[in-house]
Design a protein around this motif. Structure first.
Motif, PDB file in Angstrom:
ATOM      1  N   VAL A  27       0.859  -1.185   0.000  1.00  0.00           N
ATOM      2  CA  VAL A  27       0.000   0.000   0.000  1.00  0.00           C
ATOM      3  C   VAL A  27       0.893   1.232   0.000  1.00  0.00           C
ATOM      4  O   VAL A  27       1.772   1.380   0.859  1.00  0.00           O
ATOM      5  CB  VAL A  27      -0.943   0.018   1.215  1.00  0.00           C
ATOM      6  CG1 VAL A  27      -1.816   1.274   1.195  1.00  0.00           C
ATOM      7  CG2 VAL A  27      -1.821  -1.233   1.238  1.00  0.00           C
ATOM      8  N   ILE A  28       0.666   2.105  -0.987  1.00  0.00           N
ATOM      9  CA  ILE A  28       1.458   3.327  -1.084  1.00  0.00           C
ATOM     10  C   ILE A  28       0.531   4.535  -1.100  1.00  0.00           C
ATOM     11  O   ILE A  28      -0.580   4.480  -1.633  1.00  0.00           O
ATOM     12  CB  ILE A  28       2.364   3.333  -2.331  1.00  0.00           C
ATOM     13  CG1 ILE A  28       1.550   3.218  -3.626  1.00  0.00           C
ATOM     14  CG2 ILE A  28       3.376   2.195  -2.252  1.00  0.00           C
ATOM     15  CD1 ILE A  28       2.390   3.351  -4.884  1.00  0.00           C
ATOM     16  N   PRO A  29       0.961   5.659  -0.526  1.00  0.00           N
ATOM     17  CA  PRO A  29       0.130   6.864  -0.562  1.00  0.00           C
ATOM     18  C   PRO A  29       0.136   7.486  -1.945  1.00  0.00           C
ATOM     19  O   PRO A  29       1.128   7.421  -2.671  1.00  0.00           O
ATOM     20  CB  PRO A  29       0.804   7.775   0.467  1.00  0.00           C
ATOM     21  CG  PRO A  29       2.235   7.324   0.497  1.00  0.00           C
ATOM     22  CD  PRO A  29       2.201   5.835   0.237  1.00  0.00           C
ATOM     23  N   ASN A  30      -0.975   8.099  -2.310  1.00  0.00           N
ATOM     24  CA  ASN A  30      -1.067   8.896  -3.526  1.00  0.00           C
ATOM     25  C   ASN A  30      -0.927  10.373  -3.177  1.00  0.00           C
ATOM     26  O   ASN A  30      -0.792  10.749  -2.007  1.00  0.00           O
ATOM     27  CB  ASN A  30      -2.392   8.623  -4.235  1.00  0.00           C
ATOM     28  CG  ASN A  30      -2.513   7.188  -4.716  1.00  0.00           C
ATOM     29  OD1 ASN A  30      -1.516   6.564  -5.074  1.00  0.00           O
ATOM     30  ND2 ASN A  30      -3.732   6.661  -4.724  1.00  0.00           N
ATOM     31  N   ALA A  31      -1.020  11.216  -4.177  1.00  0.00           N
ATOM     32  CA  ALA A  31      -0.761  12.645  -3.995  1.00  0.00           C
ATOM     33  C   ALA A  31      -1.709  13.295  -2.989  1.00  0.00           C
ATOM     34  O   ALA A  31      -1.329  14.233  -2.277  1.00  0.00           O
ATOM     35  CB  ALA A  31      -0.847  13.356  -5.339  1.00  0.00           C
ATOM     36  N   ASP A  32      -2.945  12.804  -2.904  1.00  0.00           N
ATOM     37  CA  ASP A  32      -3.929  13.431  -2.014  1.00  0.00           C
ATOM     38  C   ASP A  32      -3.985  12.801  -0.624  1.00  0.00           C
ATOM     39  O   ASP A  32      -4.847  13.165   0.180  1.00  0.00           O
ATOM     40  CB  ASP A  32      -5.326  13.369  -2.645  1.00  0.00           C
ATOM     41  CG  ASP A  32      -5.494  14.367  -3.770  1.00  0.00           C
ATOM     42  OD1 ASP A  32      -4.667  15.293  -3.877  1.00  0.00           O
ATOM     43  OD2 ASP A  32      -6.449  14.222  -4.556  1.00  0.00           O
ATOM     44  N   TYR A  33      -3.110  11.866  -0.333  1.00  0.00           N
ATOM     45  CA  TYR A  33      -3.126  11.217   0.982  1.00  0.00           C
ATOM     46  C   TYR A  33      -2.874  12.249   2.088  1.00  0.00           C
ATOM     47  O   TYR A  33      -1.860  12.957   2.086  1.00  0.00           O
ATOM     48  CB  TYR A  33      -2.057  10.125   1.036  1.00  0.00           C
ATOM     49  CG  TYR A  33      -2.004   9.372   2.345  1.00  0.00           C
ATOM     50  CD1 TYR A  33      -3.058   8.550   2.742  1.00  0.00           C
ATOM     51  CD2 TYR A  33      -0.905   9.485   3.196  1.00  0.00           C
ATOM     52  CE1 TYR A  33      -3.013   7.855   3.938  1.00  0.00           C
ATOM     53  CE2 TYR A  33      -0.848   8.779   4.391  1.00  0.00           C
ATOM     54  CZ  TYR A  33      -1.910   7.973   4.758  1.00  0.00           C
ATOM     55  OH  TYR A  33      -1.859   7.278   5.956  1.00  0.00           O
ATOM     56  N   LEU A  34      -3.818  12.371   3.002  1.00  0.00           N
ATOM     57  CA  LEU A  34      -3.754  13.315   4.127  1.00  0.00           C
ATOM     58  C   LEU A  34      -3.466  14.734   3.639  1.00  0.00           C
ATOM     59  O   LEU A  34      -2.736  15.503   4.268  1.00  0.00           O
ATOM     60  CB  LEU A  34      -2.682  12.885   5.141  1.00  0.00           C
ATOM     61  CG  LEU A  34      -2.731  11.447   5.665  1.00  0.00           C
ATOM     62  CD1 LEU A  34      -1.706  11.249   6.773  1.00  0.00           C
ATOM     63  CD2 LEU A  34      -4.122  11.057   6.152  1.00  0.00           C
ATOM     64  N   LYS A  56      -4.949  -0.867  -7.569  1.00  0.00           N
ATOM     65  CA  LYS A  56      -6.299  -0.370  -7.337  1.00  0.00           C
ATOM     66  C   LYS A  56      -6.229   0.842  -6.411  1.00  0.00           C
ATOM     67  O   LYS A  56      -5.698   0.767  -5.299  1.00  0.00           O
ATOM     68  CB  LYS A  56      -7.169  -1.462  -6.706  1.00  0.00           C
ATOM     69  CG  LYS A  56      -7.374  -2.668  -7.620  1.00  0.00           C
ATOM     70  CD  LYS A  56      -8.323  -3.678  -7.014  1.00  0.00           C
ATOM     71  CE  LYS A  56      -8.535  -4.862  -7.958  1.00  0.00           C
ATOM     72  NZ  LYS A  56      -9.469  -5.862  -7.389  1.00  0.00           N
ATOM     73  N   GLN A  57      -6.768   1.958  -6.882  1.00  0.00           N
ATOM     74  CA  GLN A  57      -6.779   3.173  -6.084  1.00  0.00           C
ATOM     75  C   GLN A  57      -7.983   3.176  -5.147  1.00  0.00           C
ATOM     76  O   GLN A  57      -9.088   2.783  -5.532  1.00  0.00           O
ATOM     77  CB  GLN A  57      -6.812   4.413  -6.967  1.00  0.00           C
ATOM     78  CG  GLN A  57      -6.710   5.723  -6.171  1.00  0.00           C
ATOM     79  CD  GLN A  57      -6.622   6.951  -7.059  1.00  0.00           C
ATOM     80  OE1 GLN A  57      -6.643   6.842  -8.285  1.00  0.00           O
ATOM     81  NE2 GLN A  57      -6.517   8.117  -6.457  1.00  0.00           N
ATOM     82  N   VAL A  92      -8.102  10.062   2.646  1.00  0.00           N
ATOM     83  CA  VAL A  92      -7.220   8.901   2.506  1.00  0.00           C
ATOM     84  C   VAL A  92      -7.207   8.538   1.029  1.00  0.00           C
ATOM     85  O   VAL A  92      -8.263   8.244   0.454  1.00  0.00           O
ATOM     86  CB  VAL A  92      -7.693   7.710   3.364  1.00  0.00           C
ATOM     87  CG1 VAL A  92      -6.776   6.498   3.155  1.00  0.00           C
ATOM     88  CG2 VAL A  92      -7.732   8.099   4.833  1.00  0.00           C
ATOM     89  N   ASP A  93      -6.035   8.576   0.429  1.00  0.00           N
ATOM     90  CA  ASP A  93      -5.882   8.324  -0.991  1.00  0.00           C
ATOM     91  C   ASP A  93      -4.667   7.432  -1.180  1.00  0.00           C
ATOM     92  O   ASP A  93      -3.523   7.870  -1.002  1.00  0.00           O
ATOM     93  CB  ASP A  93      -5.698   9.648  -1.750  1.00  0.00           C
ATOM     94  CG  ASP A  93      -5.541   9.459  -3.248  1.00  0.00           C
ATOM     95  OD1 ASP A  93      -6.024   8.433  -3.778  1.00  0.00           O
ATOM     96  OD2 ASP A  93      -4.925  10.336  -3.884  1.00  0.00           O
ATOM     97  N   VAL A  94      -4.902   6.163  -1.479  1.00  0.00           N
ATOM     98  CA  VAL A  94      -3.810   5.193  -1.567  1.00  0.00           C
ATOM     99  C   VAL A  94      -3.985   4.317  -2.812  1.00  0.00           C
ATOM    100  O   VAL A  94      -5.065   4.260  -3.409  1.00  0.00           O
ATOM    101  CB  VAL A  94      -3.742   4.281  -0.321  1.00  0.00           C
ATOM    102  CG1 VAL A  94      -3.603   5.095   0.949  1.00  0.00           C
ATOM    103  CG2 VAL A  94      -4.967   3.359  -0.247  1.00  0.00           C
TER     104      VAL A  94
END
Length: 278
Positions: free
Chosen positions: A182-189, A225-226, A269-271
């Motif tokens: 699981v990796i964070p995307n640009a909008d994570y937090l 999967k986002q 939360v955007d992962v």
């Protein structure tokens, strides 16, 4: 049953998972409190039922207070939607390893769908907290660079917001096994990042491109999967959110005080959940 007794039973049933960190030999004997390799190297279970595999002390990045904040907000459901997605990807009766498991909540949420669950972290505080839960998982203190596990012993490796060692993953993963990362995307937090670093372009934004590329370089079959959602926060959970991540480490004190004075009512939360197979 005491924790140390429960852990000793686990080792007797699953001794084949572990190898000696000194000589890399597979363990051949388990007593009531120890696991012993054929060359006589012995590790003792502590009272909490964990093993300490580190050969040298490694300073963890997360302190106990960060881990407690993380526990409270995770148990409130911060990661539930993507944890539920991970559960749908688990093979039946899997033996799973959680890499950098921290205080153990995420593995605890998935262990009912696993035949065998092991979690490790370099943080002794994290592992001690993990054992406080009602859990069937076995927890240990270990180093990602030198995993104390035998070749081809795990069906699934969880790698959730933690560093990777794909060489070691390949060594311990069974031929048909998978890595779920699981990796964070640009909008994570993004609300927290914006509040702490509105005037700092370097820390205000985040890109996972390098991490994603490295993952794809190591696995022939990759699915991605986002998962994006808003999680509601109470003032207490907003406090825990601030201190559960490293984002506050380099923030200006006045920015931290601003977040504390005006708690968030929700957080994004955007992962991306990556699944890799050889």
């Amino acid at each position: 049953m005491k924790k140390i007794e429960k852990a000793a039973l686990f080792l007797k049933q699953h001794r084949q998972l572990f190898r000696c960190p000194v000589c890399q030999a597979a363990y051949t004997s388990v007593t009531d409190k120890s696991i012993i390799c054929p060359n006589g190297h012995r590790l003792d279970l502590n009272k909490k039922g964990t093993l300490y595999f580190l050969r040298r002390a490694i300073a963890p990045e997360y302190d106990k207070e960060m881990l407690l904040c993380r526990r409270r907000i995770l148990q409130a459901g911060l990661f539930d939607p993507f944890v539920d997605l991970i559960k749908t990807q688990l093979p039946p009766a899997a033996t799973a390893l959680d890499v950098g498991c921290g205080e153990g909540t995420t593995l605890n949420q998935m262990e009912d769908q696993l035949a065998t669950a092991v979690g490790f972290d370099i943080s002794t505080d994290g592992i001690n907290l993990a054992t406080q839960q009602a859990t069937k998982a076995f927890f240990c203190v270990a180093d990602l660079a030198h995993l104390p596990f035998n070749e081809h012993t795990f069906d699934v490796i969880f790698n959730i917001f933690s560093p990777s060692n794909y060489h070691e993953f390949s060594r311990i993963l069974r031929p048909a096994g998978k890595v779920i990362k699981v990796i964070p995307n640009a909008d994570y937090l993004k609300e927290l990042r914006q509040a702490l670093y509105a005037d700092d372009a370097q820390n205000k934004t985040y890109s996972n491109e390098a991490v994603l590329t490295h993952f794809k370089e190591n696995y022939a079959k990759v699915t991605a999967k986002q998962v994006n959602y808003q999680f509601p926060l109470t003032p207490a959970l907003s406090h825990d959110l601030l201190y559960m991540t490293p984002l506050h480490w380099h923030a200006k004190p006045e920015r931290i005080q601003g977040v504390l004075a005006e708690p968030f009512s929700k957080i994004t939360v955007d992962v991306t959940v990556l699944t890799g197979e050889k």
